[in-house]
Design a protein around this motif. Sequence first.
Motif, short mmCIF file in Angstrom:
data_model
loop_
_atom_site.label_atom_id
_atom_site.label_comp_id
_atom_site.label_asym_id
_atom_site.label_seq_id
_atom_site.Cartn_x
_atom_site.Cartn_y
_atom_site.Cartn_z
N GLU A 36 0.84 -1.19 0.00
CA GLU A 36 0.00 0.00 0.00
C GLU A 36 0.88 1.24 0.00
OE1 GLU A 36 -2.32 -0.22 3.52
OE2 GLU A 36 -0.64 0.02 4.84
N GLY A 37 0.36 2.37 -0.43
CA GLY A 37 1.08 3.62 -0.36
C GLY A 37 1.33 4.25 -1.70
N GLY A 38 2.42 5.05 -1.82
CA GLY A 38 2.72 5.78 -3.03
C GLY A 38 4.17 5.61 -3.43
N PRO A 39 4.65 6.24 -4.50
CA PRO A 39 5.97 5.97 -5.03
C PRO A 39 7.09 6.53 -4.17
CG PRO A 39 4.94 7.73 -6.24
CD PRO A 39 3.90 7.20 -5.30
N HIS A 40 8.24 5.95 -4.32
CA HIS A 40 9.45 6.34 -3.60
C HIS A 40 10.26 7.35 -4.42
CE1 HIS A 40 13.60 5.85 -2.22
NE2 HIS A 40 13.90 5.45 -3.44
N ALA A 41 10.97 8.23 -3.72
CA ALA A 41 11.80 9.23 -4.40
C ALA A 41 12.93 8.57 -5.17
CB ALA A 41 12.38 10.19 -3.36
N SER A 42 13.32 9.15 -6.29
CA SER A 42 14.40 8.61 -7.10
C SER A 42 15.75 8.93 -6.48
CB SER A 42 14.32 9.19 -8.51
OG SER A 42 14.47 10.60 -8.47
N PHE A 43 16.79 8.17 -6.88
CA PHE A 43 18.14 8.43 -6.39
C PHE A 43 18.53 9.86 -6.73
CE2 PHE A 43 20.63 4.30 -5.61
CZ PHE A 43 19.59 3.81 -4.84
N GLY A 44 19.20 10.50 -5.78
CA GLY A 44 19.62 11.88 -5.97
C GLY A 44 18.66 12.88 -5.36
N ALA A 45 17.42 12.47 -5.14
CA ALA A 45 16.43 13.32 -4.47
C ALA A 45 16.35 12.93 -3.01
CB ALA A 45 15.07 13.16 -5.15
N ALA A 46 15.75 13.79 -2.21
CA ALA A 46 15.58 13.48 -0.80
C ALA A 46 14.72 12.23 -0.65
CB ALA A 46 14.93 14.66 -0.07
N PRO A 47 15.08 11.33 0.25
CA PRO A 47 14.27 10.14 0.47
C PRO A 47 12.85 10.50 0.87
CG PRO A 47 16.40 9.93 1.54
CD PRO A 47 16.29 11.35 1.09
N THR A 48 11.92 9.64 0.56
CA THR A 48 10.50 9.89 0.82
C THR A 48 10.24 10.12 2.29
OG1 THR A 48 9.86 8.55 -1.08
CG2 THR A 48 8.18 8.93 0.60
N ALA A 49 9.62 11.23 2.62
CA ALA A 49 9.31 11.55 4.01
C ALA A 49 8.17 10.68 4.53
CB ALA A 49 8.94 13.03 4.16
N GLY A 50 7.11 10.55 3.75
CA GLY A 50 5.96 9.74 4.16
C GLY A 50 4.88 10.57 4.82
N SER A 51 3.72 9.99 4.94
CA SER A 51 2.56 10.67 5.50
C SER A 51 2.72 10.92 7.01
CB SER A 51 1.30 9.83 5.26
OG SER A 51 0.19 10.37 5.94
N THR A 52 2.13 12.02 7.47
CA THR A 52 2.09 12.30 8.91
C THR A 52 0.72 12.02 9.50
OG1 THR A 52 1.56 14.62 8.45
CG2 THR A 52 3.89 14.06 8.73
N SER A 53 -0.18 11.45 8.72
CA SER A 53 -1.51 11.13 9.19
C SER A 53 -1.51 9.81 9.97
CB SER A 53 -2.49 11.00 8.01
OG SER A 53 -2.56 12.21 7.29
N ALA A 54 -2.54 9.63 10.77
CA ALA A 54 -2.68 8.38 11.51
C ALA A 54 -2.86 7.22 10.54
CB ALA A 54 -3.87 8.46 12.47
N LEU A 55 -2.33 6.06 10.89
CA LEU A 55 -2.45 4.89 10.05
C LEU A 55 -3.90 4.43 9.97
CD1 LEU A 55 0.61 2.77 11.26
CD2 LEU A 55 0.48 4.31 9.30
N THR A 56 -4.32 4.10 8.78
CA THR A 56 -5.69 3.62 8.59
C THR A 56 -5.79 2.11 8.79
OG1 THR A 56 -5.31 3.42 6.20
CG2 THR A 56 -6.27 5.49 7.01
N SER A 57 -4.65 1.43 8.81
CA SER A 57 -4.61 -0.01 9.12
C SER A 57 -3.75 -0.19 10.36
CB SER A 57 -4.02 -0.81 7.95
OG SER A 57 -4.82 -0.68 6.80
N PRO A 58 -4.32 0.01 11.54
CA PRO A 58 -3.52 0.00 12.76
C PRO A 58 -3.06 -1.41 13.16
CG PRO A 58 -5.85 0.21 13.29
CD PRO A 58 -5.74 0.30 11.79
N LEU A 59 -2.03 -1.43 13.98
CA LEU A 59 -1.54 -2.68 14.55
C LEU A 59 -2.46 -3.13 15.67
CD1 LEU A 59 2.25 -1.77 14.93
CD2 LEU A 59 1.21 -3.08 13.07
N LYS A 60 -2.55 -4.43 15.82
CA LYS A 60 -3.34 -5.03 16.89
C LYS A 60 -2.51 -6.13 17.55
CE LYS A 60 -7.54 -7.76 17.72
NZ LYS A 60 -8.73 -8.40 17.09
N ASN A 61 -2.66 -6.28 18.84
CA ASN A 61 -1.95 -7.33 19.56
C ASN A 61 -2.75 -8.62 19.49
OD1 ASN A 61 -0.61 -9.02 21.36
ND2 ASN A 61 -0.21 -7.39 22.84
#
Length: 305
Positions: A37-62
Motif C-alpha cells: 500500500e502507499g505511493g511511489p518512492h523518491a528517485s536516487f539523488g532526491a531526498a528520500p521519501t518523508a511519508g505521511s504524517t496522518s494516523a495509520l488507517t490499518s492499525p496494529l493489533k496485539n
Amino acid sequence: MHLRLHRTLVLTVAATLGMMAFAEAPEVIHHRLNGNEGGPHASFGAAPTAGSTSALTSPLKNYGGQVMTTPTVYVIWYGNWAQGNGTDTASGQQIVTDFFNTIGGSPYFNIQQTYPGSGITGNVNYGGATTVAYPYGASLSDANIQSIVSDAITGGHLPNDATGLYFVLTSSDVNEASGFCSQYCGWHTHGTIAGSNHRYGFIGNAARCITSCAAQSVGPNGNAGVDGMVSVLAHELEEATTDPDIATWKTRRGAENGDSCAWTFGTTYLTANGAYANMKLGTRDFLIQRNVTFRSTGQYCALVK
C-alpha cells in the motif's frame, strides 16, 4: 520444516505497488510475498521519501503472542568481509556494530515502549559476532540461513540464548535464492534450533542491488551498501522485537510495524559527503526508516515516540 517468516519488500517493487510496502507473513518457507500500500518512492539523488504524517488507517493489533522485551542481538558475518570493493570491509562491519551498540535506549528505539502493555524496554544488547566463509556456498536458501544460525550456536561460536536475535549478514557476492533483491531485502522468522525456539533473520549487503535495497546511492557513512543494510536491520529488529513469532503486533492483513512505515524516512538532512540522514546514533549519522508509534490520537509512522 515449516516455518513462518516475514520479509522486507524490495524498494523497486514498493515503488511500483506502493511506498509503505508490506508483505503478509508467509505461511511456509518459499511462500511468495504479497500485499502493498502507499505511493511511489523518491528517485536516487532526491531526498528520500518523508511519508505521511496522518494516523495509520490499518492499525496494529496485539494478537496475544510474545514480544522481546530487551533483545540481545548476535551477528553472523557470512561470506567474504575482507574484500577490496569498498563495501564488504572491516569498516563496513564496524558501521553495523556501532549501530547495534547505540540503537538501544535511543529516542528512535524507545518508540517500542509505546506499545500498550508490552513491557518492551526500548533497550537492545549487542551480544557479539562470529564470521564464517561459504560453508553453504554463495547461493543460499531459507533453510541454509537456519543452518548457519544453528551451526553458530551448536558449534559454540555464539551463545545459545533464548532471548537472542541472530542476524545472518551476507557479503555482496552472496545471494539468497528465495528472492533477495527481487522480492525482499531482508526477513526475520523463528524456528527450533538446539531444541528450543530461536528468533533469527537474514539481511544481505544492499550493494548487490543498490537501487532495490537502499534509498540512496551514497551512504552517510561512506558505504552505500552497508548503510542501506542498516535501515533494513532496523526494520527487522523492530519487527522481531514486537512480533518475534509472527503472532503479536500486526495488522489484520499481516503487516508488522516495519512494513507499515517501510521506505519512509521523515525529516532528513544532508551530511558532509552529500548523503541524506535522519538521525545521529553515537558519532554516526544514519538514514533509517520510520517506525509505528502509539499516541492518544492513533498510530503514526515516526522517528521518535
